[in-house]
Design a protein around this motif. Structure first.
Motif, PDB file in Angstrom:
ATOM      1  N   TRP A 293      44.239 -35.058 -20.276  1.00  0.00           N
ATOM      2  CA  TRP A 293      43.913 -34.658 -21.649  1.00  0.00           C
ATOM      3  C   TRP A 293      44.335 -35.696 -22.687  1.00  0.00           C
ATOM      4  N   LYS A 294      45.237 -36.630 -22.307  1.00  0.00           N
ATOM      5  CA  LYS A 294      45.698 -37.636 -23.263  1.00  0.00           C
ATOM      6  C   LYS A 294      44.611 -38.640 -23.611  1.00  0.00           C
ATOM      7  N   THR A 295      43.584 -38.742 -22.747  1.00  0.00           N
ATOM      8  CA  THR A 295      42.507 -39.704 -23.008  1.00  0.00           C
ATOM      9  C   THR A 295      41.348 -39.083 -23.777  1.00  0.00           C
ATOM     10  N   LEU A 296      41.439 -37.821 -24.116  1.00  0.00           N
ATOM     11  CA  LEU A 296      40.341 -37.149 -24.813  1.00  0.00           C
ATOM     12  C   LEU A 296      40.329 -37.520 -26.297  1.00  0.00           C
ATOM     13  N   ARG A 297      39.196 -37.223 -26.942  1.00  0.00           N
ATOM     14  CA  ARG A 297      39.046 -37.537 -28.378  1.00  0.00           C
ATOM     15  C   ARG A 297      40.037 -36.742 -29.212  1.00  0.00           C
ATOM     16  N   ASP A 298      40.200 -35.496 -28.888  1.00  0.00           N
ATOM     17  CA  ASP A 298      41.182 -34.646 -29.565  1.00  0.00           C
ATOM     18  C   ASP A 298      42.172 -34.186 -28.506  1.00  0.00           C
ATOM     19  N   PRO A 299      43.223 -34.978 -28.231  1.00  0.00           N
ATOM     20  CA  PRO A 299      44.132 -34.679 -27.111  1.00  0.00           C
ATOM     21  C   PRO A 299      44.843 -33.349 -27.296  1.00  0.00           C
TER      22      PRO A 299
ATOM     23  N   VAL B   5      32.215 -21.870 -33.326  1.00  0.00           N
ATOM     24  CA  VAL B   5      31.672 -22.678 -34.402  1.00  0.00           C
ATOM     25  C   VAL B   5      31.911 -24.145 -34.053  1.00  0.00           C
ATOM     26  N   CYS B   6      30.853 -24.914 -33.994  1.00  0.00           N
ATOM     27  CA  CYS B   6      30.963 -26.335 -33.683  1.00  0.00           C
ATOM     28  C   CYS B   6      31.714 -27.047 -34.807  1.00  0.00           C
ATOM     29  N   THR B   7      32.623 -27.932 -34.420  1.00  0.00           N
ATOM     30  CA  THR B   7      33.435 -28.636 -35.422  1.00  0.00           C
ATOM     31  C   THR B   7      32.683 -29.792 -36.077  1.00  0.00           C
ATOM     32  N   HIS B   8      31.412 -29.981 -35.720  1.00  0.00           N
ATOM     33  CA  HIS B   8      30.640 -31.042 -36.349  1.00  0.00           C
ATOM     34  C   HIS B   8      30.009 -30.556 -37.645  1.00  0.00           C
ATOM     35  N   LEU B   9      29.045 -29.623 -37.530  1.00  0.00           N
ATOM     36  CA  LEU B   9      28.370 -29.096 -38.725  1.00  0.00           C
ATOM     37  C   LEU B   9      28.304 -27.572 -38.744  1.00  0.00           C
ATOM     38  N   GLY B  10      29.123 -26.908 -37.946  1.00  0.00           N
ATOM     39  CA  GLY B  10      29.198 -25.452 -37.995  1.00  0.00           C
ATOM     40  C   GLY B  10      28.135 -24.721 -37.197  1.00  0.00           C
TER      41      GLY B  10
ATOM     42  N   GLY C 183      24.071 -32.287 -30.023  1.00  0.00           N
ATOM     43  CA  GLY C 183      24.449 -32.757 -28.691  1.00  0.00           C
ATOM     44  C   GLY C 183      25.925 -32.906 -28.446  1.00  0.00           C
ATOM     45  N   SER C 184      26.738 -31.965 -28.909  1.00  0.00           N
ATOM     46  CA  SER C 184      28.175 -31.994 -28.632  1.00  0.00           C
ATOM     47  C   SER C 184      28.456 -31.187 -27.365  1.00  0.00           C
ATOM     48  N   HIS C 185      29.255 -31.760 -26.451  1.00  0.00           N
ATOM     49  CA  HIS C 185      29.585 -31.122 -25.177  1.00  0.00           C
ATOM     50  C   HIS C 185      31.066 -30.761 -25.155  1.00  0.00           C
ATOM     51  N   TYR C 186      31.366 -29.523 -24.757  1.00  0.00           N
ATOM     52  CA  TYR C 186      32.742 -29.028 -24.654  1.00  0.00           C
ATOM     53  C   TYR C 186      32.987 -28.613 -23.205  1.00  0.00           C
ATOM     54  N   ASP C 187      34.240 -28.788 -22.745  1.00  0.00           N
ATOM     55  CA  ASP C 187      34.566 -28.427 -21.371  1.00  0.00           C
ATOM     56  C   ASP C 187      34.966 -26.973 -21.265  1.00  0.00           C
TER      57      ASP C 187
ATOM     58  N   PRO D 141      28.983 -35.889 -31.247  1.00  0.00           N
ATOM     59  CA  PRO D 141      29.549 -36.267 -32.555  1.00  0.00           C
ATOM     60  C   PRO D 141      30.685 -35.377 -33.048  1.00  0.00           C
ATOM     61  N   ALA D 142      30.930 -34.249 -32.400  1.00  0.00           N
ATOM     62  CA  ALA D 142      31.991 -33.352 -32.884  1.00  0.00           C
ATOM     63  C   ALA D 142      33.341 -34.057 -32.824  1.00  0.00           C
ATOM     64  N   PRO D 143      34.133 -34.031 -33.890  1.00  0.00           N
ATOM     65  CA  PRO D 143      35.417 -34.758 -33.894  1.00  0.00           C
ATOM     66  C   PRO D 143      36.583 -33.994 -33.282  1.00  0.00           C
ATOM     67  N   LEU D 144      36.512 -32.650 -33.298  1.00  0.00           N
ATOM     68  CA  LEU D 144      37.655 -31.844 -32.875  1.00  0.00           C
ATOM     69  C   LEU D 144      37.251 -30.823 -31.825  1.00  0.00           C
ATOM     70  N   ASN D 145      38.260 -30.245 -31.194  1.00  0.00           N
ATOM     71  CA  ASN D 145      38.044 -29.176 -30.228  1.00  0.00           C
ATOM     72  C   ASN D 145      37.676 -27.887 -30.959  1.00  0.00           C
ATOM     73  N   LEU D 146      37.138 -26.927 -30.227  1.00  0.00           N
ATOM     74  CA  LEU D 146      36.853 -25.614 -30.808  1.00  0.00           C
ATOM     75  C   LEU D 146      38.161 -24.946 -31.211  1.00  0.00           C
ATOM     76  N   ASP D 147      38.148 -24.333 -32.412  1.00  0.00           N
ATOM     77  CA  ASP D 147      39.375 -23.722 -32.935  1.00  0.00           C
ATOM     78  C   ASP D 147      39.750 -22.470 -32.151  1.00  0.00           C
ATOM     79  N   VAL D 148      41.063 -22.248 -32.070  1.00  0.00           N
ATOM     80  CA  VAL D 148      41.605 -21.056 -31.408  1.00  0.00           C
ATOM     81  C   VAL D 148      42.124 -20.122 -32.488  1.00  0.00           C
ATOM     82  N   PRO D 149      41.602 -18.912 -32.624  1.00  0.00           N
ATOM     83  CA  PRO D 149      42.085 -17.977 -33.662  1.00  0.00           C
ATOM     84  C   PRO D 149      43.397 -17.336 -33.237  1.00  0.00           C
ATOM     85  N   GLN D 150      43.950 -16.581 -34.171  1.00  0.00           N
ATOM     86  CA  GLN D 150      45.167 -15.830 -33.867  1.00  0.00           C
ATOM     87  C   GLN D 150      44.798 -14.543 -33.132  1.00  0.00           C
ATOM     88  N   TYR D 151      45.459 -14.285 -32.035  1.00  0.00           N
ATOM     89  CA  TYR D 151      45.151 -13.089 -31.242  1.00  0.00           C
ATOM     90  C   TYR D 151      46.400 -12.669 -30.476  1.00  0.00           C
TER      91      TYR D 151
END
Length: 278
Positions: free
Chosen positions: A195-201, A219-224, A243-247, A256-266
């Motif tokens: 995970w240290k080599t990822l764009r958003d570690p 919600v995609c972190t690129h343009l919603g 064309g953003s891919h998430y694992d 093009p998404a700069p960040l990971n998908l947000d995690v809400p409070q739960y």
């Protein structure tokens, strides 16, 4: 400019039946006799004005058909001040009142009252700040969410209805929430990646509270945009807009998404077996 005024006064004597033997009417308090000449005892007197007739400036007597008339002329000194005549009809014009003396009200020592002045200023400042704070708080409370809106701030999801390896999408505060019941293979895949080599570690352990349950905002972190589940090059989520891919852990891996998908409070409700989002 000096002003000289002459006052002319005329007195009319009413006719009377009393007369002198010469036929002249008797006028009480009116001296018609000639004044005797003054004599200087030291012999320094000289020729002067006649004193056998009264001076014209002091009095004058004339005889008319209605009786004797005495006239008096008086010359007013030019230096005499003549006040202005006012328009009002007051009997007397009062002078401006004198300013009262307030010296006995003054403090003898100003230093002794300085502490009281500071206390009064400080007290008024604190009171004004308290009133301003209360007013602002009341104003902000009117803009806060109502009770029915706050009731929707939390959403409960029954986890027993979600089979392993499936996704569920719920709506929370107007946004989609992805709930994934992950399999053991998906958990191992998410944690074996460097995970240290990822764009958003970010490690997988920091994104989940239980390894089998993954909760994220859809919600995609690129343009919603809203990504598609179980799609993309890494078996997670794919955003078809750009064309953003998430694992399988919701981390950005491509696009093009700069960040990971947000995690809400739960939170997890272990007793009821429910998930509380919010």
């Amino acid at each position: 400019m000096a002003i000289s005024q002459a006052v002319k006064k005329a007195v009319t004597l009413a006719p009377t039946v009393r007369t002198l033997p010469s036929g002249v009417p008797v006028a009480p308090l009116l001296n018609l006799a000639a004044r005797p000449a003054h004599h200087d005892d030291h012999g320094h007197g000289g020729a002067g004005p006649r004193v056998d007739t009264p001076p014209r400036w002091s009095s004058g007597v004339s005889r008319t058909s209605s009786g004797l008339v005495s006239k008096t002329f008086t010359t007013i000194s030019p230096s005499l001040y003549q006040p202005h005549r006012l328009l009002h009809t007051s009997v007397a014009v009062k002078e401006a009142p004198e300013v009262p003396d307030f010296s006995h009200y003054r403090a003898n020592n100003n230093e002794s009252h300085r502490a009281l002045s500071y206390f009064m200023v400080g007290g008024l400042g604190v009171l004004s700040a308290s009133v301003a704070k209360s007013s602002v708080s009341e104003f902000l409370q009117t803009m806060a969410a109502s009770a029915d809106v706050l009731a929707l701030a939390k959403v409960e999801v029954d986890l027993t209805s979600i089979p392993e390896g499936k996704n569920v999408i719920i709506k929370w505060r107007g946004k989609p929430v992805f709930i994934r019941h992950r399999t053991p293979d998906e958990i191992q895949e998410a944690r074996t990646i460097d995970w240290k080599t990822l764009r958003d570690p970010q490690p997988d352990e920091a994104r989940v509270k239980k390894p089998e349950w993954l909760v994220m905002l859809g919600v995609c972190t690129h343009l919603g945009c809203v990504p598609i589940g179980e799609a993309g090059d890494f078996g997670g989520w794919f955003c078809p807009c750009h064309g953003s891919h998430y694992d399988i852990s919701g981390r950005i891996r491509k696009g093009p998404a700069p960040l990971n998908l947000d995690v809400p409070q739960y939170e997890f409700n272990e007793v009821d077996g429910k998930l509380v989002v919010g």
